[in-house]
Write a protein that holds these residues in place. Sequence first.
Motif, PDB file in Angstrom:
ATOM      1  N   TRP A 163       0.855  14.065  -4.423  1.00  0.00           N
ATOM      2  CA  TRP A 163       1.228  12.707  -4.013  1.00  0.00           C
ATOM      3  C   TRP A 163       2.701  12.396  -4.236  1.00  0.00           C
ATOM      4  O   TRP A 163       3.174  11.325  -3.884  1.00  0.00           O
ATOM      5  CB  TRP A 163       0.362  11.673  -4.692  1.00  0.00           C
TER       6      TRP A 163
ATOM      7  N   HIS B 217      -3.391   5.918  -7.545  1.00  0.00           N
ATOM      8  CA  HIS B 217      -2.120   5.250  -7.840  1.00  0.00           C
ATOM      9  C   HIS B 217      -2.373   3.908  -8.530  1.00  0.00           C
ATOM     10  O   HIS B 217      -1.765   3.599  -9.565  1.00  0.00           O
ATOM     11  CB  HIS B 217      -1.319   5.036  -6.556  1.00  0.00           C
ATOM     12  N   SER B 218      -3.274   3.111  -7.961  1.00  0.00           N
ATOM     13  CA  SER B 218      -3.571   1.803  -8.551  1.00  0.00           C
ATOM     14  C   SER B 218      -4.150   1.944  -9.948  1.00  0.00           C
ATOM     15  O   SER B 218      -3.803   1.190 -10.871  1.00  0.00           O
ATOM     16  CB  SER B 218      -4.539   1.035  -7.646  1.00  0.00           C
TER      17      SER B 218
ATOM     18  N   GLN C 244      -4.402   6.262  -2.958  1.00  0.00           N
ATOM     19  CA  GLN C 244      -4.085   4.877  -3.273  1.00  0.00           C
ATOM     20  C   GLN C 244      -4.899   4.397  -4.477  1.00  0.00           C
ATOM     21  O   GLN C 244      -4.369   3.712  -5.359  1.00  0.00           O
ATOM     22  CB  GLN C 244      -4.356   3.975  -2.067  1.00  0.00           C
TER      23      GLN C 244
ATOM     24  N   VAL D 289       0.861  -1.176   0.000  1.00  0.00           N
ATOM     25  CA  VAL D 289       0.000   0.000   0.000  1.00  0.00           C
ATOM     26  C   VAL D 289       0.898   1.228   0.000  1.00  0.00           C
ATOM     27  O   VAL D 289       1.727   1.411   0.895  1.00  0.00           O
ATOM     28  CB  VAL D 289      -0.933   0.010   1.227  1.00  0.00           C
ATOM     29  N   ARG D 290       0.752   2.052  -1.006  1.00  0.00           N
ATOM     30  CA  ARG D 290       1.638   3.209  -1.149  1.00  0.00           C
ATOM     31  C   ARG D 290       1.160   4.413  -0.344  1.00  0.00           C
ATOM     32  O   ARG D 290       1.956   5.238   0.065  1.00  0.00           O
ATOM     33  CB  ARG D 290       1.709   3.624  -2.623  1.00  0.00           C
ATOM     34  N   TYR D 291      -0.156   4.545  -0.195  1.00  0.00           N
ATOM     35  CA  TYR D 291      -0.737   5.728   0.423  1.00  0.00           C
ATOM     36  C   TYR D 291      -1.803   5.319   1.427  1.00  0.00           C
ATOM     37  O   TYR D 291      -2.653   4.474   1.127  1.00  0.00           O
ATOM     38  CB  TYR D 291      -1.364   6.643  -0.637  1.00  0.00           C
TER      39      TYR D 291
END
Length: 573
Positions: A186, A21-22, A18, A10-12
């Motif tokens: 971000w 991003h995905s 997130q 999980v980046r965020y």
Amino acid sequence: MSSSDVKLPVRYEDPEYQQNHSSLFLGKLLKPLENVLPPGVSQQAFNSAIEEFQKVVGKEYVFTGASLEEYVDPYELWENEGKRRMPSGAVCPASEEQLRGILSVANKYGIPVWTFSRGKNLGYGGPAPRLNGSVALDLHRMNKIIEVDDKFSYAVVEPGVTFTDLYQYCAKHKLKVWPSVPSLGWGSVVGNTVDRGTGFTPTATHHQHICGLEVMLADGDVVRTGQFAISNSPSSHLSKFTFGPSIEGLFLQSNLAIVTKLGIWLHPQPQAYMSCSFDMPNFEDVVTIVEIFGALRRDGLLPNTVYVSNIVEWLGMTGKRAELWPKEGPIPEWRLKELQKQLGFGYWNVKFGLYGAKEVVQAHFNELKKIIGKAAPGSVDRLQGHIFSGDNDELLEATSIPDPHGGFFVGVPSLWSLPMVKYRLPTDRVGIGAHADYSPIIPSDGKTVLEWVTAAKKVCEAEGFDLFCDFFMHERHVIFVNMMVFDKTNPDHRRSVDTIFRNLLREGRKRGFSNYRSHVNYMDLVADAYDFNDHAYRRFVEKLKDSLDPQGILSPGKQGIWPAKYRNFRGKL
């Protein structure tokens, strides 16, 4: 194993970030990922290195195969042609100790690593490596905010800290500072700053507000710069003065070391802010804009960046191009005029802010109005100012400023500009929005900028693209950003974008211009412009590279700087 079976980090923590991003990275490949190895490294040696990386950071933070979908350029032009920039693996350290361990393994096996903070350098390659087979060294887990001081207005952060993280920390602790943020919140503060990115507040030229860096060399040694190099110095992030050579600049757009901590100055929270805008209706009016605002930047009356965008960029925020002009080829001038009237835009649209005490800000604006009234008397009414101030002479809360006046002009981050990538998507089928940028440094001279936008318009329109651009006005130069927004699934678009970039680069070289940053695909071409004395600059930096990083493991090829081990890769796509 398919990408749907892969568990990715999980980046965020923010669900919106997130999800975006995905959406950006996952399910957007035109061709399945291929397995590659680092140059000169056998499969057996690579497997051993991966096992050792796993011992350093844990198995869940080392990735290979299908799990590398987040480590390629989501806007790659050449994946269908088999020329995708592709890492061999990825590793995510959470501390300096883990980072040192990774570098030890990389040196042991001769494996190059491609370093990035958040991988959001979109339009310039994202997280993709310059040298195929490099291991992606992803620093997003090194995300500590070490200090924010609101008396002296500075922050100290690790690479994984985003602009949104820093903003939220300051808001939560009611700190009296406004961090500068770019149009997308971000990204990494460190990543953006060391790549010479910009924002919009008075500290918008981020790299000019660095004060105290900590870096890790290829051998794991840690170096600090300036007053930060003195143990427990109270001036660590207060003064750029040092004793002896200043070395901070060696680590901007650099592959000489890895930045592990960054001190950066912030803007003190003001008592008042005025949101200012100005526009002019005609293409040729860029001369007037540059002459007026260039002088105001130089004499200090406008102490921060002036942001100028053309009508097409604003159209990119209002909908798909096909809904505005359904035919092939560039949007004709008559249609652009219609859209200007319909939407209330100029051909050129100027935005900037004024910051300080309320009476001073108002006087400042009044003086601007006089100057513009003399320089462009028929357009003075196009200068608009909306002032906001704290109650009872208190400091102004950034979140009290409504759209469209606040946002990144007062240090509040968002994903505001992300929809622009959808501009060239078709209406009759599903496409994938993408963009690439050509961004030269140009003298802040009206005739020079007009000549450039005329040439750039011609280059874009020759490929059926509109001139989609903005520029950021500094004291003596402008950073011009020519965006090529395209549908990644359209092979004609992909070929056109490459042609446009190369033709813009050729036009820029004729005029002695170079880019302020570059997509990984074109770094060698851009670096080649620095040709004085048989490329003495490049030879100098590569001497440093070979001394500091004899194995050539740190981001080989970044900014066209190649270690001896990989120098034969220069110029190869």
